[in-house]
Scaffold this active site. Sequence first.
Site, short mmCIF file in Angstrom:
data_model
loop_
_atom_site.label_atom_id
_atom_site.label_comp_id
_atom_site.label_asym_id
_atom_site.label_seq_id
_atom_site.Cartn_x
_atom_site.Cartn_y
_atom_site.Cartn_z
N THR A 106 0.85 -1.20 0.00
CA THR A 106 0.00 0.00 0.00
C THR A 106 0.89 1.25 0.00
OG1 THR A 106 -0.17 0.17 2.42
CG2 THR A 106 -1.81 -1.21 1.31
N GLY A 107 0.36 2.32 -0.62
CA GLY A 107 1.15 3.55 -0.72
C GLY A 107 2.38 3.33 -1.57
N ALA A 108 2.17 2.64 -2.72
CA ALA A 108 3.29 2.18 -3.54
C ALA A 108 3.79 3.23 -4.52
CB ALA A 108 2.88 0.91 -4.30
N ASN A 109 3.15 4.39 -4.58
CA ASN A 109 3.53 5.35 -5.63
C ASN A 109 4.65 6.29 -5.24
OD1 ASN A 109 1.16 6.36 -4.02
ND2 ASN A 109 1.78 8.27 -4.99
N GLY A 123 7.86 7.49 -1.96
CA GLY A 123 8.51 7.26 -0.68
C GLY A 123 8.95 5.81 -0.48
N TYR A 152 -0.23 11.30 15.10
CA TYR A 152 0.67 10.44 14.33
C TYR A 152 1.33 9.40 15.24
CZ TYR A 152 4.44 8.90 11.29
OH TYR A 152 5.31 8.12 10.55
P1 NAP Z 1 5.18 9.32 1.69
O1 NAP Z 1 6.30 9.43 0.73
O2 NAP Z 1 4.38 10.54 2.00
O3 NAP Z 1 4.24 8.13 1.19
C1 NAP Z 1 3.00 7.86 1.79
C2 NAP Z 1 2.22 6.96 0.87
O4 NAP Z 1 0.95 6.66 1.50
C3 NAP Z 1 1.90 7.63 -0.47
O5 NAP Z 1 1.95 6.68 -1.49
C4 NAP Z 1 0.48 8.11 -0.25
O6 NAP Z 1 -0.27 8.28 -1.45
C5 NAP Z 1 -0.07 6.95 0.56
N1 NAP Z 1 -1.34 7.32 1.19
C6 NAP Z 1 -1.58 8.33 2.06
N2 NAP Z 1 -2.89 8.40 2.33
C7 NAP Z 1 -3.49 7.41 1.61
C8 NAP Z 1 -4.83 6.98 1.46
N3 NAP Z 1 -5.84 7.60 2.07
N4 NAP Z 1 -5.09 5.93 0.64
C9 NAP Z 1 -4.08 5.31 -0.01
N5 NAP Z 1 -2.80 5.68 0.08
C10 NAP Z 1 -2.51 6.71 0.89
O7 NAP Z 1 5.69 8.84 3.12
P2 NAP Z 1 6.66 7.67 3.63
O8 NAP Z 1 7.59 8.31 4.60
O9 NAP Z 1 7.18 6.86 2.51
O10 NAP Z 1 5.62 6.82 4.49
C11 NAP Z 1 5.45 5.42 4.38
C12 NAP Z 1 5.30 4.83 5.76
O11 NAP Z 1 6.52 5.00 6.49
C13 NAP Z 1 4.20 5.51 6.61
O12 NAP Z 1 3.45 4.51 7.26
C14 NAP Z 1 5.01 6.31 7.64
O13 NAP Z 1 4.29 6.49 8.84
C15 NAP Z 1 6.22 5.42 7.81
N6 NAP Z 1 7.40 6.07 8.38
C16 NAP Z 1 8.08 7.03 7.70
C17 NAP Z 1 9.21 7.63 8.27
C18 NAP Z 1 10.01 8.67 7.55
O14 NAP Z 1 11.00 9.15 8.12
N7 NAP Z 1 9.66 9.04 6.33
C19 NAP Z 1 9.64 7.23 9.55
C20 NAP Z 1 8.93 6.26 10.22
C21 NAP Z 1 7.82 5.68 9.63
P3 NAP Z 1 -0.43 9.75 -2.16
O15 NAP Z 1 0.78 9.93 -3.00
O16 NAP Z 1 -1.69 9.62 -2.94
O17 NAP Z 1 -0.53 10.77 -1.06
#
Ligand code: NAP
Length: 278
Positions: A8-11, A13, A163
Amino acid sequence: MRRFVLVTGANRGIGRATTEELARRGARVLMVCRNRERGEEALETIAREADARRLELLRCDLSVMSEVHDLVSRVEAGYPRLDVLVNNAGVYSDERRTTPDGLELQFAVNHMAPFLLTNLLRTTLESSAPSRVVIVSSDAHRRARLDFDDLQLETGYTGWKAYCRSKLANVLFTRELARRWEGTGVTANCLHPGTVSTRLLEEAFGLARFARPLLKSPEEGARTPVYLAVSPEVEGVTGKYFRDCEPVEPSPAARDSGAARRLWEVSARLAGLTGRDR
Ligand code: NAP
């Protein structure tokens, strides 16, 4: 190689980097994305490195429970098995927003969506056993405690508080899932990916450009989810919290079995799950 993986959220990050690496290693990846155009753009880019036939786009807004049900129907109808489910999608919002189901947005996307999706895919995962559920949590869970009288922060909302709570819910959910599904051949583990340069991190902290080189790249952030998805080293390992591909202790609040059970019951009620899915 585990053949069928749903991310999920494959597009973008970490989810996109996870998809890319799994496809490169030969998995067939079902890319769940909220927006079709963003999903197609990501799929086309990843397909330059990996065989496009290994990638498929499934559109779903995970904040809407009826869309999660619909997603599961499409997965069940279209795919013979599911070896790994990677619950990665996540959101951060400074403003308290609610979903069409009336849930607080971060609680809905970060906790309720993995809860519902995983439970609805139980039969598919069990029939594909040994199979795995991977949940992308965060060390931010260490800052949180759950308040069952106000789980969705109707009072005193801040984006960071919501969060951190949602990420604590991820660890508690993993723990209870591993307990309830013991003996099914489906394992459940969660992880902290590191501090990774992504949109979510920027939305949470508004990081200045100069700070970015200090952060992990999405590819580095994908290492632990990929490890938990496919490594033979974690075959049979369940209910653990990982960082840098190693199991580590989560916070004391995340080891509270009573809270894990209670959160499961509340979540099942909110999701309208009955019978075996509970
Ligand atoms: P990101 O680049 O913002 O990616 C988030 C992804 O989730 C995007 O593909 C986004 O889609 C999708 N998403 C958000 N809301 C959605 C919805 N309602 N339905 C379907 N998809 C949805 O952030 P990321 O950092 O890679 O986050 C991925 C995971 O890592 C999250 O669970 C986050 O809590 C965790 N995490 C991240 C960090 C960090 O430092 N970045 C640290 C700890 C944990 P859209 O493009 O459509 O918005």
